[in-house]
Design an enzyme around this catalytic site. Structure first.
Site, PDB file in Angstrom:
ATOM      1  N   HIS A 124       0.808  -1.217   0.000  1.00  0.00           N
ATOM      2  CA  HIS A 124       0.000   0.000   0.000  1.00  0.00           C
ATOM      3  C   HIS A 124       0.844   1.271   0.000  1.00  0.00           C
ATOM      4  O   HIS A 124       0.327   2.357  -0.265  1.00  0.00           O
ATOM      5  CB  HIS A 124      -1.000   0.008   1.172  1.00  0.00           C
ATOM      6  CG  HIS A 124      -0.408   0.286   2.513  1.00  0.00           C
ATOM      7  ND1 HIS A 124      -0.188  -0.696   3.448  1.00  0.00           N
ATOM      8  CD2 HIS A 124      -0.006   1.437   3.100  1.00  0.00           C
ATOM      9  CE1 HIS A 124       0.311  -0.165   4.544  1.00  0.00           C
ATOM     10  NE2 HIS A 124       0.432   1.132   4.356  1.00  0.00           N
ATOM     11  N   ASP A 154       0.255  -7.612   1.536  1.00  0.00           N
ATOM     12  CA  ASP A 154       0.639  -6.208   1.668  1.00  0.00           C
ATOM     13  C   ASP A 154       2.157  -6.036   1.678  1.00  0.00           C
ATOM     14  O   ASP A 154       2.692  -5.207   2.394  1.00  0.00           O
ATOM     15  CB  ASP A 154       0.026  -5.575   2.926  1.00  0.00           C
ATOM     16  CG  ASP A 154       0.085  -4.041   2.879  1.00  0.00           C
ATOM     17  OD1 ASP A 154       0.137  -3.494   1.763  1.00  0.00           O
ATOM     18  OD2 ASP A 154       0.090  -3.417   3.950  1.00  0.00           O
ATOM     19  N   SER A 255       4.634   2.716   7.828  1.00  0.00           N
ATOM     20  CA  SER A 255       4.331   1.601   6.936  1.00  0.00           C
ATOM     21  C   SER A 255       5.562   1.178   6.151  1.00  0.00           C
ATOM     22  O   SER A 255       6.208   2.000   5.502  1.00  0.00           O
ATOM     23  CB  SER A 255       3.254   2.011   5.935  1.00  0.00           C
ATOM     24  OG  SER A 255       2.003   2.101   6.534  1.00  0.00           O
TER      25      SER A 255
END
Length: 507
Positions: A124, A154, A255
């Site tokens: 992402h 992911d 992230s």
């Protein structure tokens, strides 16, 4: 004396040539090794009794921080994209994956795995980005390309053109223990490198963020099951969630950053937070590095994940579900359906069986099974222990590829020379605009794929641009038909291009 000098000079030149040749061969063979094996050359073996290491985090932070990078992405204006799990995930079910206008720019983190610039991050973080820039610890800004990405875990692997980069040592996430200290390293809230500390709060945690619409059976499903004896068919959940949960402070921008133990070893890739506000409230989630190793190696070898499947749909048993299904077990995975032609069907599993162990490890919840299977490839074998009518049984299951009852190799051997019918695909001439976009001089677009046939087994999906068959340019279905018999040594080669780069399949 002159003769001795010549001998010494010759010996020096010979030694230098041998060392240079060794280094050249060593570099040439780097890509043949897995990331874990390649890192063994970089780090001396340092076995420890515990994964936790010392309580002092200074050395770990100093070792890891230079190899965690800041990733900045930019997007074309006006598009739509789903919000990232790090930004919008709400642990209590609100908000979630709403669609919003894409930002012109965003940022995240990444972890350098090799000195020549392979970097792991989240899918992402880089998905749909028009431009990816990586800011290294020495403040250099370099462009990155995507090697592979996978929304089901992911994870993404990107590459920068650089050498002699600092590297984070991969650890063993299986050794991580609940209660041990960990560090989260990344670039939260657009700050510079930030290190936070916490403990491992839980393991094998599934939060439903990757497949919100794939849920446990509903009340209506159970009513139909009791009425007809058959559980309604549900969409297969191909996402793999088996997170390490930590209370180390993780915020948007973390992230793709590193979760490391106190030895400075990478044990997870930070991926999500549980929050109603979008900032840290004490629940962060990281992808276990042992799962990431397999996915990342596949990215480098194939550009995509070669995932193996058992071939069952299941529900996690608890006391309430056991009562509804009228079974005595209240732990394990209840098999709702065995897919025809799957490894599970060949191994004799049946609807109503309860999976209790995989390779001798007890199964409590779906992440226990999904993570272990997610580390394997089509053709690998697993030992399953299951309960049937109250009796434990053992069986060996050979994993098969995504959606295919037969592996591509078997199709090629049984099918002889390929034809468009055996490929299981339809084609249309590519537009000049599409060919210009990818810099292709020829091409056809895949307009349809038949389940269970060769293109489906190879994961060649609708919309891809095929540029050549058996080395011959193709611009129509007739060109493909003419090129297929021109295979060499019985092998058919399909070449094409996607947004991630060129691909070639041989079968």
């Amino acid at each position: 004396m002159k003769r001795i000098g010549l001998i010494a000079l010759a010996a020096f030149i010979g030694g230098a040539a041998a060392l240079g040749g060794y280094k050249w061969m060593e570099h040439k063979n780097d890509n043949l090794l897995s990331f874990a094996d390649q890192q063994k050359v970089l780090f001396a073996s340092n076995a420890k009794i515990s994964s936790a290491g010392a309580v002092d985090f200074v050395e770990a932070a100093a070792a890891v921080s230079p190899a965690v990078v800041h990733i900045k992405t930019s997007y074309s204006g006006g598009g739509e994209r789903s919000s990232s799990p790090m930004d919008m995930f709400d642990f209590f079910g609100g908000g979630g994956r709403k669609m919003q206008r894409a930002p012109r720019a965003a940022s995240g983190s990444g972890v350098i795995l090799t000195p020549d610039g392979y970097i792991v991050t989240n899918n992402h973080v880089v998905d749909n980005a028009d431009k990816i820039e990586v800011i290294l610890s020495d403040r250099r800004k370099v462009s990155a390309t995507i090697v592979g990405k996978d929304p089901n875990t992911d994870l993404a692997l990107i590459k920068v053109d650089a050498t002699d980069l600092p590297v984070v040592k991969m650890g063993n996430s299986d050794n991580v223990q609940i209660g041990e200290w960990v560090l989260a390293v990344g670039f939260p809230l657009d700050l510079q490198t930030t290190v936070t500390a916490g403990i491992v709060s839980a393991k094998s945690r599934s939060i439903g963020i990757l497949a919100r619409d794939q849920q446990q059976p509903s009340e209506e499903d159970f009513e139909e099951y009791q009425r007809t004896g058959k559980m309604p068919a549900r969409a297969a959940n191909t996402s793999i969630e088996s997170y390490i949960q930590t209370d180390a402070a993780i915020n948007p921008g973390n992230s793709g950053g590193a979760l490391v133990n106190a030895n400075g070893e990478l044990v997870g890739i930070n991926a999500a937070i549980a929050s109603q506000t979008g900032t840290n409230v004490g629940y962060g989630f990281a992808i276990p590095v042992n799962l990431a190793k397999k996915i990342l190696d596949d990215f480098r070898k194939y550009g995509a994940v070669k995932r193996g499947y058992i071939g069952v749909t299941f529900s996690t048993l608890d006391a309430d579900l056991a009562e509804k299904l009228n079974v005595k077990d209240n732990s394990g995975l209840y098999v709702n359906e065995v897919l025809p032609g799957s490894g599970a069907a060949a191994a004799g599993l049946l609807k109503g069986d309860i999976i209790k162990k995989i390779d001798g490890n007890i199964i409590y919840d779906s992440p226990d099974l999904q993570e272990k299977i997610g580390r394997l490839s089509p053709g690998d074998k697993v030992e399953l222990t299951y309960s049937r009518n109250g009796q434990l049984k053992d069986t060996r299951v050979t994993l098969k590829g995504d959606g295919a009852a037969t592996k591509p190799e078997a199709i090629a051997k049984n099918g002889g020379s390929a034809s468009i019918e055996k490929l299981g695909a339809s084609f249309a001439p590519a537009s000049a605009q599409l060919k210009n976009k990818y810099g292709a001089k020829s091409g056809v677009v895949v307009t349809g794929v038949v389940p269970g046939k060769i293109f489906d087994s190879l994961d060649i999906s609708k919309g891809l641009l095929v540029t050549a068959v058996n080395g011959r340019p193709v611009n129509s279905a007739k060109d493909i038909e003419a090129a297929l018999p021109q295979s060499r040594n019985g092998m058919t080669t399909i070449s094409g291009v996607t947004a991630e780069g060129k691909f070639t399949y041989s079968f």
